[in-house]
Design an enzyme around this catalytic site. Structure first.
Site, PDB file in Angstrom:
ATOM      1  N   CYS A  89     -30.513  42.858   2.876  1.00 28.68           N
ATOM      2  CA  CYS A  89     -31.150  42.057   1.840  1.00 28.68           C
ATOM      3  C   CYS A  89     -32.566  42.560   1.604  1.00 28.68           C
ATOM      4  CB  CYS A  89     -31.176  40.573   2.248  1.00 28.68           C
ATOM      5  SG  CYS A  89     -31.678  39.458   0.904  1.00 28.68           S
ATOM      6  N   CYS A 105     -32.162  32.075   6.460  1.00 31.89           N
ATOM      7  CA  CYS A 105     -30.920  32.796   6.152  1.00 31.89           C
ATOM      8  C   CYS A 105     -29.930  32.735   7.310  1.00 31.89           C
ATOM      9  CB  CYS A 105     -31.229  34.251   5.823  1.00 31.89           C
ATOM     10  SG  CYS A 105     -29.764  35.233   5.430  1.00 31.89           S
ATOM     11  N   CYS A 120     -14.081  33.135   7.049  1.00 29.57           N
ATOM     12  CA  CYS A 120     -15.120  32.359   6.370  1.00 29.57           C
ATOM     13  C   CYS A 120     -16.448  33.049   6.617  1.00 29.57           C
ATOM     14  CB  CYS A 120     -15.141  30.928   6.935  1.00 29.57           C
ATOM     15  SG  CYS A 120     -16.528  29.903   6.382  1.00 29.57           S
ATOM     16  N   ASP A 121     -17.382  32.980   5.651  1.00 26.48           N
ATOM     17  CA  ASP A 121     -18.655  33.672   5.869  1.00 26.48           C
ATOM     18  C   ASP A 121     -19.531  32.966   6.893  1.00 26.48           C
ATOM     19  OD1 ASP A 121     -19.017  31.631   4.004  1.00 26.48           O
ATOM     20  OD2 ASP A 121     -20.660  32.638   2.981  1.00 26.48           O
TER      21      ASP A 121
END
Length: 379
Positions: free
Chosen positions: A24, A31, A282-283
Site C-alpha cells: 500500500c 489497517c 475470507c480477507d
C-alpha cells in the site's frame, strides 16, 4: 430461525482479489492487513499467468462472476494491468455472461485515465474516506506522515466527472465513532450518497497477551453511531442516501439474501485470491491455518468442495447458547466470527454485541414498519 447447511450455495461466483497483496502507498494506523506483510514479505504483484488461470477457471461455467479488486492498494498494479484483466475476461467469457468488476481504493493514484477506464468498463468503485479533513488525515497518512484528504477528494471529483458509480467506505475508530452527525452532514454536503461504515476492531500485543487496540471504537459507541445515522436514513423513507448495513437488514427482514456476510446465517460468500494464487476463505482470515490451496494446483471447485472450506463456512453457525435465544438473531447470527471471543469482550459473543443490541433495540420496530411498506409496494 433460518436453516443453514454450513455451505452457501450461490449461482454467482464471487472472488476478492489482492493483486498487490498487502502492499500500500498509505500507512493507516488501523489497517487490518498490515500483518499480512509477515506472511508475504517483499514486493507482491500478481503475474499475468496467475490472473489468467484465475479468470479462466471462474468464467468457464458461464455463470455470473464478480471480481472484487482490493488490497493493500490494488491501483499499485498500474492501469495497464487492469486493461489486461479486461482483455482476459473477454477472452474467456461466454456469450451473454454477466461480469462485474469492483475496486476498493484509497484514491491516491487515480487520474483522468483511470476514471475513463472505470467508466468504459462499468467498474463500481469503493473510495476510502473517513470524513472531514481532520478526521480523515488523523489516520490515513502516507509513510512520510502527510495526510491524504485532498487527494481523495480530487479522486471523488474525477470519478464524478466521468459518471463512475462509487461508494464511500468509512473506517470508524475511537474518534470518528463519536461524530456521526458531523460525518454524515459532511458527506451529504459533498453529494456523497452511498456509504459503508466499518468498525476498526483490531488486537495489539502486550506483555500480558493481547487486547483490543486503543483506536478501536467502544461497542456501545458504535451502536450509537448506527442509531444516529439510521434516524436520518429512516425519517422520510425511501431515503436520499444509501447505507449498506441498513439495506442488508431490510433485505433480511423481507426474507431476501441480506447481501452482507456478517449478518447472514453462515460464511462462505466468497473466496480470497492472493497475488501469488493462494486462496483463503475470507480477507479477515488470510492466515497460515486457513490456507485452502493455490489455483495453480487446485481448481476453485475442488477448494469449495473441500473439508477446510466447508468447516470455515459453517463456523458461524456454532453460536453461544445465549445467541440462539436472542431476539435479534435473524439480524445478526452472531456477527462476523472474527469478532467473537475477543479479550475484554462478552465471552464467546461478538465484541460488538452490545452495540448491535443497542441499535436494534431502538430501531427494530421502525425497520419492521419500513419492511411492511416495501412489501406493500413502497421502495
Amino acid at each position: 430461525m433460518k436453516k443453514s447447511s454450513g455451505m452457501r450455495q450461490s449461482s454467482i461466483e464471487n472472488v476478492l482479489i489482492k493483486p498487490a497483496g498487502p502492499s500500500c502507498n498509505l500507512a493507516c494506523d488501523y489497517c487490518f492487513y498490515l500483518d499480512k506483510e509477515e506472511l508475504y514479505p517483499g514486493r507482491t504483484r500478481m503475474e499475468l499467468s496467475v490472473a489468467e488461470e484465475m479468470i479462466s477457471q471462474l468464467m468457464h461455467s458461464g455463470t455470473p462472476v464478480t471480481f472484487s479488486w482490493q488490497g493493500g492498494e490494488p491501483t499499485l498494479m498500474g492501469l495497464d494491468f487492469f486493461k489486461e484483466m479486461i482483455e482476459i475476461q473477454k477472452k474467456h467469457g461466454r456469450g451473454g455472461q454477466q461480469v462485474t468488476n469492483t475496486i476498493q481504493t484509497n484514491g491516491l493514484l487515480l487520474s483522468e485515465k483511470w476514471a475513463d477506464f472505470f467508466s468504459r468498463y462499468n467498474f463500481l468503485v469503493g473510495l476510502s474516506l473517513d470524513g472531514p479533513r481532520d478526521l480523515h488525515d488523523a489516520n490515513r497518512r502516507g509513510p512520510e506522515g502527510s495526510g491524504s484528504f485532498a487527494r481523495v477528494m480530487e479522486a471523488a471529483r474525477l470519478l464524478r466527472s466521468k459518471d463512475v458509480p462509487f461508494n464511500i467506505l468509512t473506517v470508524l475508530n475511537s474518534r470518528t465513532v463519536k461524530q456521526p452527525k458531523r460525518i454524515l452532514n459532511f458527506f451529504l454536503q459533498n453529494d456523497f450518497t452511498h456509504f459503508q461504515f466499518i468498525p476498526a476492531i483490531e488486537l495489539v500485543k502486550t506483555d500480558k497477551g493481547r487486547r483490543v487496540a486503543s483506536f478501536s471504537p467502544e461497542p456501545k459507541e458504535f451502536g450509537r453511531f448506527l442509531d444516529e445515522v439510521f434516524s436520518r436514513w429512516s425519517e422520510s423513507f425511501p431515503p436520499d442516501f444509501s447505507v449498506r448495513y441498513f439495506e442488508s437488514l431490510l433485505n433480511a427482514s423481507i426474507g431476501r439474501d441480506p447481501g452482507m456476510c456478517k449478518i447472514d446465517a453462515d460464511c462462505g460468500s466468497y473466496l480470497v485470491v492472493e497475488h501469488n494464487g493462494d486462496i483463503y476463505p475470507c480477507d479477515f482470515f488470510v492466515k497460515e491455518e486457513r490456507y485452502l490451496g493455490n489455483i495453480s494446483e487446485m481448481a476453485f471447485s475442488e477448494i469449495r468442495a473441500g473439508r477446510e472450506y466447508s468447516e470455515f463456512a459453517g463456523s458461524k453457525t456454532r453460536l453461544p447458547e445465549e445467541c440462539k435465544t436472542c431476539d435479534y438473531l435473524m439480524y445478526c447470527y452472531g456477527g462476523c466470527p472474527r469478532y467473537r471471543g475477543l479479550p475484554g469482550g462478552p465471552g464467546e459473543r461478538s465484541y460488538l454485541c452490545e452495540g448491535y443490541r443497542y441499535f436494534l433495540s431502538r430501531n427494530l420496530n421502525e425497520l419492521q414498519q419500513i419492511t411492511e411498506k416495501v412489501r406493500n409496494g413502497g421502495k
